[in-house]
Write an enzyme that holds these catalytic residues in place. Structure first.
Site, short mmCIF file in Angstrom:
data_model
loop_
_atom_site.label_atom_id
_atom_site.label_comp_id
_atom_site.label_asym_id
_atom_site.label_seq_id
_atom_site.Cartn_x
_atom_site.Cartn_y
_atom_site.Cartn_z
N LYS A 1 10.17 5.48 4.77
CA LYS A 1 10.33 5.55 3.31
C LYS A 1 9.97 6.93 2.78
O LYS A 1 10.20 7.25 1.63
CB LYS A 1 9.46 4.50 2.63
N GLN B 1 5.40 2.43 -1.06
CA GLN B 1 6.29 3.00 -2.08
C GLN B 1 5.69 4.21 -2.78
O GLN B 1 6.37 4.87 -3.58
CB GLN B 1 6.63 1.94 -3.15
C1 LIG Z 1 5.43 -2.12 -1.17
C2 LIG Z 1 5.86 -2.34 0.25
N1 LIG Z 1 4.95 -2.71 1.15
C3 LIG Z 1 5.27 -2.90 2.44
C4 LIG Z 1 6.55 -2.75 2.87
C5 LIG Z 1 6.88 -2.99 4.32
O1 LIG Z 1 7.30 -1.81 4.91
P1 LIG Z 1 7.88 -1.82 6.40
O2 LIG Z 1 8.98 -2.83 6.41
O3 LIG Z 1 8.36 -0.44 6.62
O4 LIG Z 1 6.76 -2.21 7.30
C6 LIG Z 1 7.54 -2.38 1.97
C7 LIG Z 1 8.96 -2.27 2.37
O5 LIG Z 1 9.86 -2.37 1.57
C8 LIG Z 1 7.19 -2.16 0.62
O6 LIG Z 1 8.08 -1.78 -0.29
#
Ligand SMILES: Cc1ncc(COP(=O)(O)O)c(C=O)c1O
Length: 416
Positions: free
Chosen positions: A234, A211
């Site tokens: 993101k 984030q």
């Molecule tokens: C703080 C945080 N860590 C990890 C993730 C996992 O990301 P991803 O699903 O793209 O691997 C997210 C996804 O929302 C997140 O907000």
């Protein structure tokens, strides 16, 4: 005019919005108001064009061919790695591993670093506001190894209690894994300070930056992070690709994660010699177009004036918080002093899913639920929130639509 208004008025949000074609869509006949950026951000033309161009003019498999297209694809893929290196201010592109996303990056470290370092009775330290991706891999590791997962608590504002974090960094702690910004509450953790605390006790730190990268410039060398992970989608890039940054001596000390093609130097049946980092961790054909698209996203983000972007995002968040808190019966969950991009809220007598469904009919995309952070929800005695999350392409008018539609939700529920 107040400072806040002047920032909101002067930021070229209308111009920036033109870069993101999806933002001009209509949903249920209403203009789309996209406030689900913490789940995934939208893509600007340069990213879309880069991926299209890759498929129409550059595609072949990487690292293996001597022909023109294979060399071109390899060059584009490796150029993207260098862009990520510069984006994070890592010391070398050897420290940048392409993975599927933040989740896979954390799983890789938990599985491999954990495999060589964690023994029965050891401890792994996380915090109470972690995303499930930064909880479950450590939990599984601890179960497998007979180690213990320790959790630094948060206070009523959603801030990590730093004295507790420091106290929990013990002689048994083998790694600390902390989020940079909470997806559920928007809290910006003082990660540099937390890393210093851990390093004083010789404990390495993994930072989950999923984030953070869309909201602030990240400098892994200044933070002195041992591992830093994020997902491309993101930060305005393609899905299915992400980054594991690791200090070279750590990555070198770790055995491979998956095995197969590309991660080897030579194979005979008696013994395989593994490739050097980062390729040692990139078994099989990678997500080449994803890397190219991420490179384009980084170029795009770098083309913005980040001082202005951050000032604008903070002003938008403040404006949204002021407007939203004025709604009777609404409570913001997560009131840390330092926040970025997120407003999580609950409304008396109205389930967050109902809020989300009614807002959707108004064209407004927010997220409702536990946001993959059930322990953080539990800390506040709730099971879910409604979450509006912002990017620099969101406008003051969109915040006003949000507030107006939340009022409508209230009116509907007064009559049921
Ligand atoms: C703080 C945080 N860590 C990890 C993730 C996992 O990301 P991803 O699903 O793209 O691997 C997210 C996804 O929302 C997140 O907000």
């Amino acid at each position: 005019m107040s400072k806040l208004e002047s920032i909101l008025d002067t930021f070229p949000v209308d111009k920036i919005r033109l870069d993101f074609p999806i933002l001009a869509s209509k949903v249920h006949g209403k203009p789309l108001v996209y406030l689900d950026n913490a789940a995934s951000a939208q893509k600007p033309w340069p990213v879309i064009d880069a991926v299209r161009n890759y498929y129409t003019a550059q595609h072949s498999n990487v690292h293996r061919g001597v022909h023109y297209l294979s060399e071109l694809a390899t060059q584009k893929y490796e150029e993207a790695r260098v862009k990520v290196q510069k984006f994070l201010n890592a010391g070398s592109e050897r420290e940048i591993v392409f993975v599927r996303g933040a989740t896979e990056a954390i799983n890789l470290v938990a599985a491999i670093y954990g495999k060589i370092k964690i023994k029965p009775g050891d401890e792994v330290l996380i915090t109470e506001i972690e995303h499930h991706s930064n909880i479950v891999p450590w939990q599984i590791l601890c179960e497998e190894k007979g180690a213990n997962l320790r959790v630094a608590p948060i206070d009523e504002n959603g801030e990590v209690i730093l004295d507790e974090f420091n106290r929990l960094l013990s002689g048994k702690t083998k790694i600390a894994a902390i989020g940079h910004i909470s997806n559920a509450l928007g809290t910006v953790n003082p990660v540099k300070h937390m890393i210093e605390m851990a390093h004083r006790k010789n404990i390495p730190v993994l930072v989950d930056g999923a984030q953070a990268v869309p909201h602030l410039p990240v400098n892994v060398r200044d933070l002195d992070a041992d591992f830093y992970v994020f997902s491309s989608h993101k930060v305005f890039g393609p899905t299915g690709i992400g980054i594991l940054y690791g200090k070279s001596q750590l990555l070198e000390s770790m055995p491979p994660y998956q095995s197969g093609g590309d991660m080897i130097k030579s194979v005979v049946f008696e013994k395989t010699i593994f490739n050097d980092i980062p390729h040692k961790f990139e078994a099989g054909t990678p997500h080449i177009e994803g890397a190219v698209g991420l490179g384009a996203a980084i170029d795009y983000v770098n083309s913005l004036d980040w001082k202005c972007v951050q000032e604008y995002e903070q002003a938008l968040l403040q404006f949204a918080e002021e407007e939203i808190t004025a709604i009777d019966g609404l409570k913001i969950i997560g009131t840390a002093k330092e926040k970025a991009g997120v407003i999580s809220f609950v409304m008396e007598g109205i389930h967050p899913h109902d809020i989300g469904t009614i807002l959707d009919r108004e064209g407004i995309a927010i997220r409702t639920g536990h946001h993959c952070a059930q322990p953080a929800m539990k800390r506040f005695g709730i099971s879910a929130t409604a979450r509006a999350s912002f990017a620099f392409y969101n406008s003051r008018e969109e915040v006003q639509s949000l507030v107006h539609s939340i009022q409508k939700v209230k009116e509907i529920f007064v009559h049921v």
